[in-house]
Design a protein around this motif. Sequence first.
Motif, mmCIF file in Angstrom:
data_model
loop_
_atom_site.group_PDB
_atom_site.id
_atom_site.type_symbol
_atom_site.label_atom_id
_atom_site.label_comp_id
_atom_site.label_asym_id
_atom_site.label_seq_id
_atom_site.Cartn_x
_atom_site.Cartn_y
_atom_site.Cartn_z
ATOM 1 N N TYR A 78 -14.369 4.597 0.127
ATOM 2 C CA TYR A 78 -13.378 4.657 -0.941
ATOM 3 C C TYR A 78 -12.304 3.598 -0.693
ATOM 4 C CZ TYR A 78 -15.367 9.314 -1.839
ATOM 5 O OH TYR A 78 -16.214 10.362 -2.101
ATOM 6 N N LYS A 79 -12.117 2.695 -1.650
ATOM 7 C CA LYS A 79 -11.024 1.727 -1.595
ATOM 8 C C LYS A 79 -9.767 2.431 -2.098
ATOM 9 C CE LYS A 79 -11.575 -2.096 -0.857
ATOM 10 N NZ LYS A 79 -11.571 -2.894 0.398
ATOM 11 N N THR A 80 -8.683 2.360 -1.331
ATOM 12 C CA THR A 80 -7.500 3.135 -1.706
ATOM 13 C C THR A 80 -6.317 2.300 -2.148
ATOM 14 O OG1 THR A 80 -6.647 3.201 0.570
ATOM 15 C CG2 THR A 80 -8.159 4.963 -0.098
ATOM 16 N N ASN A 81 -6.304 0.991 -1.873
ATOM 17 C CA ASN A 81 -5.206 0.158 -2.371
ATOM 18 C C ASN A 81 -5.705 -1.248 -2.691
ATOM 19 O OD1 ASN A 81 -5.497 -0.457 0.443
ATOM 20 N ND2 ASN A 81 -3.524 -1.489 0.406
ATOM 21 N N ALA A 82 -5.375 -1.690 -3.882
ATOM 22 C CA ALA A 82 -5.835 -3.009 -4.342
ATOM 23 C C ALA A 82 -4.857 -4.108 -3.975
ATOM 24 C CB ALA A 82 -6.040 -2.986 -5.857
ATOM 25 N N ARG A 83 -3.612 -3.757 -3.656
ATOM 26 C CA ARG A 83 -2.592 -4.757 -3.327
ATOM 27 C C ARG A 83 -2.751 -5.210 -1.887
ATOM 28 N NH1 ARG A 83 3.123 -2.733 -3.957
ATOM 29 N NH2 ARG A 83 2.258 -1.029 -2.738
ATOM 30 N N LYS A 84 -3.188 -6.421 -1.691
ATOM 31 C CA LYS A 84 -3.325 -6.931 -0.333
ATOM 32 C C LYS A 84 -3.260 -8.456 -0.346
ATOM 33 C CE LYS A 84 -8.398 -6.647 -0.327
ATOM 34 N NZ LYS A 84 -8.609 -5.955 -1.583
ATOM 35 N N THR A 85 -2.899 -9.012 0.768
ATOM 36 C CA THR A 85 -2.854 -10.460 0.930
ATOM 37 C C THR A 85 -4.073 -10.903 1.727
ATOM 38 O OG1 THR A 85 -1.612 -10.355 3.011
ATOM 39 C CG2 THR A 85 -0.338 -10.347 0.962
ATOM 40 N N THR A 86 -4.263 -12.210 1.823
ATOM 41 C CA THR A 86 -5.399 -12.724 2.589
ATOM 42 C C THR A 86 -5.244 -12.452 4.078
ATOM 43 O OG1 THR A 86 -4.321 -14.885 2.704
ATOM 44 C CG2 THR A 86 -5.893 -14.530 0.905
ATOM 45 N N THR A 87 -4.032 -12.119 4.511
ATOM 46 C CA THR A 87 -3.793 -11.823 5.935
ATOM 47 C C THR A 87 -3.622 -10.329 6.169
ATOM 48 O OG1 THR A 87 -1.406 -12.170 5.643
ATOM 49 C CG2 THR A 87 -2.738 -14.073 6.328
ATOM 50 N N ALA A 88 -4.042 -9.508 5.224
ATOM 51 C CA ALA A 88 -3.853 -8.068 5.337
ATOM 52 C C ALA A 88 -4.598 -7.502 6.542
ATOM 53 C CB ALA A 88 -4.334 -7.379 4.058
ATOM 54 N N ALA A 106 -3.312 10.097 1.845
ATOM 55 C CA ALA A 106 -2.455 9.452 2.848
ATOM 56 C C ALA A 106 -2.487 7.934 2.705
ATOM 57 C CB ALA A 106 -2.905 9.865 4.254
ATOM 58 N N CYS A 107 -3.672 7.368 2.514
ATOM 59 C CA CYS A 107 -3.800 5.917 2.396
ATOM 60 C C CYS A 107 -3.193 5.403 1.100
ATOM 61 C CB CYS A 107 -5.268 5.515 2.496
ATOM 62 S SG CYS A 107 -5.973 5.717 4.149
ATOM 63 N N GLN A 108 -3.336 6.159 0.023
ATOM 64 C CA GLN A 108 -2.716 5.758 -1.232
ATOM 65 C C GLN A 108 -1.195 5.725 -1.097
ATOM 66 O OE1 GLN A 108 -4.416 8.585 -3.983
ATOM 67 N NE2 GLN A 108 -6.081 7.218 -4.562
ATOM 68 N N ALA A 109 -0.638 6.698 -0.379
ATOM 69 C CA ALA A 109 0.814 6.738 -0.165
ATOM 70 C C ALA A 109 1.269 5.537 0.659
ATOM 71 C CB ALA A 109 1.202 8.043 0.526
ATOM 72 N N LEU A 110 0.511 5.188 1.689
ATOM 73 C CA LEU A 110 0.864 4.016 2.503
ATOM 74 C C LEU A 110 0.746 2.732 1.689
ATOM 75 C CD1 LEU A 110 -0.841 4.787 5.942
ATOM 76 C CD2 LEU A 110 1.613 4.658 5.480
ATOM 77 N N GLY A 111 -0.245 2.656 0.845
ATOM 78 C CA GLY A 111 -0.451 1.458 0.039
ATOM 79 C C GLY A 111 0.656 1.220 -0.967
ATOM 80 N N LYS A 112 1.383 2.273 -1.320
ATOM 81 C CA LYS A 112 2.477 2.155 -2.280
ATOM 82 C C LYS A 112 3.822 1.926 -1.606
ATOM 83 C CE LYS A 112 0.225 5.162 -5.671
ATOM 84 N NZ LYS A 112 0.281 6.493 -6.336
ATOM 85 N N ARG A 113 3.850 1.983 -0.284
ATOM 86 C CA ARG A 113 5.119 1.836 0.423
ATOM 87 C C ARG A 113 5.596 0.385 0.355
ATOM 88 N NH1 ARG A 113 5.722 4.233 6.418
ATOM 89 N NH2 ARG A 113 5.045 6.086 5.240
ATOM 90 N N ALA A 114 6.800 0.191 -0.116
ATOM 91 C CA ALA A 114 7.364 -1.151 -0.281
ATOM 92 C C ALA A 114 7.409 -1.893 1.048
ATOM 93 C CB ALA A 114 8.772 -1.057 -0.866
ATOM 94 N N GLY A 115 6.926 -3.142 1.012
ATOM 95 C CA GLY A 115 6.958 -3.971 2.210
ATOM 96 C C GLY A 115 5.844 -3.691 3.193
ATOM 97 N N LEU A 116 5.000 -2.716 2.879
ATOM 98 C CA LEU A 116 3.908 -2.375 3.794
ATOM 99 C C LEU A 116 2.558 -2.454 3.113
ATOM 100 C CD1 LEU A 116 2.919 -1.263 6.549
ATOM 101 C CD2 LEU A 116 3.251 1.037 5.621
ATOM 102 N N GLY A 117 2.464 -1.901 1.902
ATOM 103 C CA GLY A 117 1.181 -1.832 1.209
ATOM 104 C C GLY A 117 0.520 -3.178 0.992
ATOM 105 N N GLU A 118 1.346 -4.227 0.763
ATOM 106 C CA GLU A 118 0.790 -5.562 0.526
ATOM 107 C C GLU A 118 0.103 -6.126 1.760
ATOM 108 O OE1 GLU A 118 3.809 -4.567 -0.005
ATOM 109 O OE2 GLU A 118 4.353 -4.874 -2.104
ATOM 110 N N ASP A 119 0.436 -5.610 2.931
ATOM 111 C CA ASP A 119 -0.114 -6.120 4.181
ATOM 112 C C ASP A 119 -1.236 -5.246 4.735
ATOM 113 O OD1 ASP A 119 1.564 -8.354 4.362
ATOM 114 O OD2 ASP A 119 3.183 -7.152 5.193
ATOM 115 N N LEU A 120 -1.663 -4.247 3.973
ATOM 116 C CA LEU A 120 -2.695 -3.330 4.441
ATOM 117 C C LEU A 120 -3.887 -3.305 3.495
ATOM 118 C CD1 LEU A 120 -0.741 -0.150 5.645
ATOM 119 C CD2 LEU A 120 -1.935 -1.829 7.054
ATOM 120 N N ASP A 121 -5.069 -3.326 4.053
ATOM 121 C CA ASP A 121 -6.310 -3.128 3.306
ATOM 122 C C ASP A 121 -6.902 -1.829 3.835
ATOM 123 O OD1 ASP A 121 -8.612 -3.268 1.885
ATOM 124 O OD2 ASP A 121 -9.377 -5.087 2.823
#
Length: 215
Positions: A78-88, A106-121
């Motif tokens: 299951y993919k839980t967050n679409a927001r990610k960078t190439t260095t995630a 839990a992963c969806q909540a982390l993916g929405k956290r400002a300043g964190l979700g963009e760096d996590l896949d």
Amino acid sequence: MLSHIPPGVDVVCYSNGQDYVKGMRHALLQAKAGRVVMVVDCTYLLNLRHLHDRDRAWEFPYPDNTTDVFSFNDIRRYKTNARKTTTATRVAVVTYGNGVVTSIKACQALGKRAGLGEDLDLDVIDCPYLSGVPDGLKEALKGYDNVVFADICKEGPGSNVFSSMIVALQGQGLPPNWTFVGAPRTYNPLGSTVTFLNERAIKNAVMRLIPKKKM
């Protein structure tokens, strides 16, 4: 709690109705061939339809094709967050049963956290087969730098099934950066989920794997 799986017994624990149907088909075929299969139910999932509010996200179509099976080597991702960078930072949460729903939340909540979700896949890997290491899991883990094993059984010696799986995987390509989390080591009050594996424990486990600069 699955404190011990006897040799020669194939134990499976599914997280949704579609996989249960396909898995039961495979289990019946294996039983007819002489194997012993035990299917473990998570009562919390029996009537579950929604992940958030009334989104019906945990409703799956019935697999009408009777040749469509879920083998012991299969996993579901299951993919839980679409927001990610190439260095995630790539993180897989491996779990089963009701741990799948808890891990997704839990992963969806982390993916929405400002300043964190963009760096996590963040992906959740549902691994229903518990008597060994499925080939599908071995292959899937090759694509991750970090792994959280989230066991719905209790933490502590002799109380969970992932401990032996982790040992087996260490010689078969398990990423060096991994951690384990389980349900609290206490009894379960009747009719309550307070001692189940919870979202906060999973989120904390993921955060332990992330480099300090990303926290």
